[in-house]
Design a protein around this motif. Structure first.
Motif, short mmCIF file in Angstrom:
data_model
loop_
_atom_site.label_atom_id
_atom_site.label_comp_id
_atom_site.label_asym_id
_atom_site.label_seq_id
_atom_site.Cartn_x
_atom_site.Cartn_y
_atom_site.Cartn_z
N TYR A 1 4.18 9.71 -3.40
CA TYR A 1 3.65 8.49 -2.80
C TYR A 1 4.45 8.20 -1.54
CZ TYR A 1 1.38 7.96 -7.30
OH TYR A 1 0.61 8.18 -8.41
N LEU A 2 3.76 7.99 -0.43
CA LEU A 2 4.41 7.81 0.86
C LEU A 2 3.95 6.52 1.52
CD1 LEU A 2 3.91 11.46 2.22
CD2 LEU A 2 5.94 10.54 1.08
N SER A 3 4.91 5.71 1.97
CA SER A 3 4.63 4.53 2.79
C SER A 3 5.93 3.78 2.98
CB SER A 3 3.60 3.60 2.13
OG SER A 3 4.21 2.78 1.15
N PRO A 4 5.99 2.87 3.95
CA PRO A 4 7.18 2.02 4.07
C PRO A 4 7.43 1.21 2.81
CG PRO A 4 5.81 1.87 6.05
CD PRO A 4 5.02 2.64 5.03
N ASN A 5 6.36 0.85 2.09
CA ASN A 5 6.53 0.06 0.88
C ASN A 5 7.22 0.84 -0.23
OD1 ASN A 5 5.09 -2.33 1.82
ND2 ASN A 5 3.29 -1.02 1.80
N VAL A 6 6.93 2.14 -0.31
CA VAL A 6 7.63 2.98 -1.28
C VAL A 6 9.12 3.01 -0.95
CG1 VAL A 6 7.86 5.34 -2.15
CG2 VAL A 6 5.60 4.37 -1.76
N ASN A 7 9.44 3.12 0.34
CA ASN A 7 10.84 3.13 0.75
C ASN A 7 11.54 1.82 0.38
OD1 ASN A 7 10.42 5.68 1.82
ND2 ASN A 7 10.04 4.92 3.89
N LEU A 8 10.85 0.70 0.56
CA LEU A 8 11.44 -0.60 0.22
C LEU A 8 11.70 -0.70 -1.28
CD1 LEU A 8 9.57 -3.16 2.51
CD2 LEU A 8 11.88 -2.27 2.76
N ALA A 9 10.77 -0.20 -2.09
CA ALA A 9 10.99 -0.21 -3.54
C ALA A 9 12.21 0.63 -3.90
CB ALA A 9 9.74 0.32 -4.26
N ALA A 10 12.38 1.76 -3.20
CA ALA A 10 13.55 2.61 -3.45
C ALA A 10 14.84 1.90 -3.04
CB ALA A 10 13.41 3.93 -2.69
N ARG A 11 14.79 1.15 -1.94
CA ARG A 11 15.98 0.38 -1.51
C ARG A 11 16.34 -0.67 -2.56
NH1 ARG A 11 16.12 4.05 1.79
NH2 ARG A 11 15.58 3.91 3.99
N LEU A 12 15.33 -1.31 -3.11
CA LEU A 12 15.58 -2.32 -4.15
C LEU A 12 16.19 -1.67 -5.39
CD1 LEU A 12 12.31 -4.42 -3.82
CD2 LEU A 12 14.62 -5.23 -3.31
N GLU A 13 15.67 -0.52 -5.77
CA GLU A 13 16.23 0.18 -6.92
C GLU A 13 17.71 0.51 -6.68
OE1 GLU A 13 17.95 3.33 -8.94
OE2 GLU A 13 17.11 3.71 -6.96
N TRP B 1 0.83 -1.20 0.00
CA TRP B 1 0.00 0.00 0.00
C TRP B 1 0.87 1.26 0.00
CZ3 TRP B 1 0.64 3.54 3.88
CH2 TRP B 1 1.28 3.09 5.03
N ALA B 2 0.27 2.36 -0.46
CA ALA B 2 0.93 3.66 -0.41
C ALA B 2 -0.14 4.75 -0.38
CB ALA B 2 1.86 3.86 -1.60
N ILE B 3 0.22 5.91 0.12
CA ILE B 3 -0.68 7.06 0.15
C ILE B 3 -0.23 8.04 -0.93
CG2 ILE B 3 -1.49 9.03 1.51
CD1 ILE B 3 -1.01 7.31 4.01
N GLU B 4 -1.18 8.41 -1.80
CA GLU B 4 -0.89 9.38 -2.85
C GLU B 4 -1.35 10.76 -2.40
OE1 GLU B 4 -1.69 9.43 -7.61
OE2 GLU B 4 -3.48 9.39 -6.33
N GLY B 5 -0.48 11.75 -2.64
CA GLY B 5 -0.86 13.10 -2.24
C GLY B 5 -0.07 14.15 -2.99
N ALA B 6 -0.55 15.37 -2.89
CA ALA B 6 0.13 16.50 -3.55
C ALA B 6 1.13 17.12 -2.59
CB ALA B 6 -0.89 17.54 -3.99
N VAL B 7 2.34 17.37 -3.09
CA VAL B 7 3.40 17.97 -2.29
C VAL B 7 3.97 19.15 -3.07
CG1 VAL B 7 5.67 17.60 -1.26
CG2 VAL B 7 3.97 15.77 -1.20
N GLY B 8 4.17 20.29 -2.40
CA GLY B 8 4.77 21.43 -3.08
C GLY B 8 4.22 22.75 -2.59
N THR B 9 4.21 23.75 -3.48
CA THR B 9 3.76 25.09 -3.14
C THR B 9 2.75 25.56 -4.18
OG1 THR B 9 5.45 26.22 -4.47
CG2 THR B 9 6.08 25.56 -2.24
N ASN B 10 2.32 26.80 -4.05
CA ASN B 10 1.39 27.36 -5.03
C ASN B 10 2.04 27.49 -6.41
OD1 ASN B 10 -0.60 27.60 -3.12
ND2 ASN B 10 -0.05 29.71 -2.57
N ILE B 11 3.37 27.55 -6.42
CA ILE B 11 4.09 27.70 -7.69
C ILE B 11 4.28 26.36 -8.38
CG2 ILE B 11 6.26 28.48 -8.75
CD1 ILE B 11 6.51 30.46 -6.43
N LYS B 12 4.59 25.34 -7.60
CA LYS B 12 4.86 24.03 -8.20
C LYS B 12 4.34 22.93 -7.27
CE LYS B 12 8.59 21.26 -10.26
NZ LYS B 12 8.31 19.99 -9.57
#
Length: 225
Positions: free
Chosen positions: A66-78, A50-61
């Protein structure tokens, strides 16, 4: 999961076959700087969860994140694809959801505990995406059609021995596997893990070369970021 792996297999092939990238690789200054050893490669880490999708940034950009421990694990694998010298690494949970047909060409390469996780897992690569080099001698001895399946069989038995703590048998199997595919980096990495830290800094796990340490749990920590 079948579709995700198929998509990344296509990405690997597309990069290897890209004429603009090949021209980039062969640029005179790049060849000179890297002594002719530069190749454009991208690593892919595949994990299921699972992961949580959300908007991150400012009014300009604003970006989608995607945030979750699973996203971090995918990044570790990469990140670990560079350590194992492969294009694709998959977690055990991702691999378990693949259909039998799509699993063709996949190989378990280690059992590790990824940074940020306390749960050991098997990790897999896709040999269809790694362009295995088979020695001329192995092709002559085993036949062109049988060389890669034999390599995968021998490697699988050696990895089983590594996990079970029979590192003498694992060494014999990995030496045989390297006689078939002498450039296989997962084989070389396991050989380094079964040596001592004095002989193989940052890799060695043994107190004595090719003897599992007392209380060997069948996995080791992988500290890639």
């Amino acid at each position: 999961c079948d579709g995700a792996l198929t998509a990344f297999r296509r990405c690997v092939r597309g990069i290897a076959m890209s004429a603009p990238l090949q021209a980039y690789n062969q640029h005179e200054e790049r060849v000179k700087f890297f002594d002719g050893n530069y190749t454009t490669r991208i690593g892919y880490g595949l994990h299921y969860g699972w992961a949580i999708e959300g908007a991150v940034g400012t009014n300009i950009k604003i970006d989608c994140s995607y945030l979750s421990p699973n996203v971090n694990l995918a990044a570790r694998l990469e990140s670990a694809t560079k350590m194992y010298g492969v294009n694709v690494l998959m977690s055990e949970s991702f691999h378990s959801k693949l259909s039998p047909a799509i699993r063709q060409g996949l190989r378990r390469v280690d059992v590790v505990c990824l940074k940020g996780s306390s749960i050991p897992m098997a990790i897999y690569t896709c040999d269809r995406s790694n362009a295995l080099y088979v020695s001329v001698e192995a092709v002559a001895r085993l036949g062109q059609a049988s060389a890669v399946p034999e390599f995968q069989r021998v490697f699988a038995e050696a990895l089983d021995a590594f996990v079970d703590g029979d590192w003498a048998a694992a060494k014999v199997g990995l030496v045989e596997a390297l006689s078939i595919c002498p450039r296989d980096l997962p084989c070389m990495r396991l050989m380094k893990h079964m040596n001592t830290p004095a002989n193989e800094p940052d890799f060695g796990l043994a107190s004595e070369p090719f003897a599992a340490p007392p209380g060997w749990p069948g996995f080791h920590a992988l500290l890639s970021k």
